[in-house]
Design a protein around this motif. Structure first.
Motif, PDB file in Angstrom:
ATOM      1  N   GLY A 145       0.818  -1.205   0.000  1.00 14.73           N
ATOM      2  CA  GLY A 145       0.000   0.000   0.000  1.00 14.73           C
ATOM      3  C   GLY A 145       0.854   1.258   0.000  1.00 14.73           C
ATOM      4  N   ALA A 146       0.238   2.367   0.355  1.00 16.79           N
ATOM      5  CA  ALA A 146       0.922   3.658   0.302  1.00 16.79           C
ATOM      6  C   ALA A 146       2.142   3.690   1.230  1.00 16.79           C
ATOM      7  N   LYS A 147       2.006   3.101   2.416  1.00 15.13           N
ATOM      8  CA  LYS A 147       3.104   3.105   3.375  1.00 15.13           C
ATOM      9  C   LYS A 147       4.310   2.350   2.828  1.00 15.13           C
ATOM     10  N   GLU A 148       4.061   1.157   2.266  1.00 12.95           N
ATOM     11  CA  GLU A 148       5.153   0.347   1.717  1.00 12.95           C
ATOM     12  C   GLU A 148       5.794   1.029   0.514  1.00 12.95           C
ATOM     13  N   MET A 149       4.977   1.677  -0.313  1.00 15.55           N
ATOM     14  CA  MET A 149       5.527   2.358  -1.490  1.00 15.55           C
ATOM     15  C   MET A 149       6.377   3.555  -1.087  1.00 15.55           C
ATOM     16  N   LYS A 150       5.983   4.251  -0.025  1.00 11.85           N
ATOM     17  CA  LYS A 150       6.800   5.371   0.445  1.00 11.85           C
ATOM     18  C   LYS A 150       8.161   4.876   0.907  1.00 11.85           C
ATOM     19  N   LEU A 151       8.166   3.753   1.637  1.00 10.25           N
ATOM     20  CA  LEU A 151       9.434   3.174   2.085  1.00 10.25           C
ATOM     21  C   LEU A 151      10.292   2.764   0.886  1.00 10.25           C
ATOM     22  N   PHE A 152       9.648   2.143  -0.098  1.00 13.11           N
ATOM     23  CA  PHE A 152      10.382   1.699  -1.290  1.00 13.11           C
ATOM     24  C   PHE A 152      10.928   2.889  -2.069  1.00 13.11           C
ATOM     25  N   ASN A 153      10.099   3.898  -2.292  1.00 15.94           N
ATOM     26  CA  ASN A 153      10.548   5.066  -3.057  1.00 15.94           C
ATOM     27  C   ASN A 153      11.640   5.830  -2.315  1.00 15.94           C
ATOM     28  N   ASP A 154      11.540   5.874  -0.989  1.00 14.29           N
ATOM     29  CA  ASP A 154      12.619   6.495  -0.209  1.00 14.29           C
ATOM     30  C   ASP A 154      13.919   5.725  -0.396  1.00 14.29           C
ATOM     31  N   ALA A 155      13.812   4.384  -0.446  1.00 14.83           N
ATOM     32  CA  ALA A 155      15.002   3.557  -0.664  1.00 14.83           C
ATOM     33  C   ALA A 155      15.590   3.806  -2.049  1.00 14.83           C
ATOM     34  N   LEU A 156      14.721   3.942  -3.057  1.00 17.20           N
ATOM     35  CA  LEU A 156      15.201   4.254  -4.403  1.00 17.20           C
ATOM     36  C   LEU A 156      15.974   5.566  -4.422  1.00 17.20           C
TER      37      LEU A 156
END
Length: 223
Positions: free
Chosen positions: A92-103
């Motif tokens: 969801g949005a929370k996981e995508m934020k973590l992933f995009n921050d990692a990118l």
């Protein structure tokens, strides 16, 4: 991203993913006429690639997105953790934020790319990222009039012979304005001559095929 893979066995990703990233000799184009993709493909991957292409063109970022999407495809192919992440319907949005921050911690990714990944996750389409990358790359190359051709020979061609192949392709009036990306490979079984593959065509000028055709014709004569 890390949360989605919690408890999974640690993997050692290809270290080339962390090296300076380059697309090589790819002509930079930032926008298309009317922001329209050169062709349309009525598949999930094709439709999303077209939307990404138009969005990137509107931002003058076709090349930047080409870089981003090529990297993401390499990540998908080399990281089992990332592949599992794309298949997780619970992202969801929370996981995508973590992933995009990692990118963004390993490089600079265009905001259009980040937003596109969020849309894919929201629509449960992240699993199509590699296929979308294929279609986007194809659209970019079509706009650039770039064509990848695989040249197969029985023995390695020297630089002069490779230059002759390229010159012959460029001499064809139908290829005017095209840029060719040639991949030379070896297959001793063709015995001689060449075979040529594009994304849509195959041309067989090999000695083995000529011999097979000749045998077939001789067989017809003696029947």
């Amino acid at each position: 991203f890390s949360g989605a893979s919690k408890g999974a066995a640690a993997e050692t990703p290809d270290q080339s993913l962390f090296a300076p990233f380059s697309l090589g000799d790819v002509k930079q184009v930032d926008s298309a006429p009317d922001n329209k993709p050169p062709t349309q493909e009525d598949t999930i991957e094709g439709r999303y690639a077209s939307v990404l292409f138009s969005s990137a063109s509107a931002e003058g970022a076709l090349y930047s997105i080409y870089e981003d999407i090529t990297y993401l495809q390499a990540l998908y192919k080399n990281s089992e953790t990332f592949r599992n992440f794309t298949m997780n319907a619970g992202v969801g949005a929370k996981e995508m934020k973590l992933f995009n921050d990692a990118l963004n911690s390993i490089g600079t990714f265009h905001p259009v790319t980040i937003k596109f990944l969020e849309v894919l996750a929201e629509n449960k389409r992240l699993v199509f990222i590699s296929g979308i990358a294929d279609r986007y790359q194809k659209l970019y190359k079509e706009l650039n009039r770039e064509e990848k051709i695989t040249i197969i020979s029985a023995e390695a061609l020297n630089s002069s012979e490779q230059a002759e192949v390229l010159a012959a392709l460029q001499a064809n009036p139908e290829n005017q304005g095209k840029q060719f990306l040639l991949d030379f490979t070896i297959d001793p079984s063709i015995k001689g001559g060449l075979q040529m593959y594009t994304e849509t065509e195959f041309m067989d000028m090999s000695l083995s095929t000529r011999m097979t055709t000749l045998r077939s014709e001789i067989a017809k004569l003696v029947e």
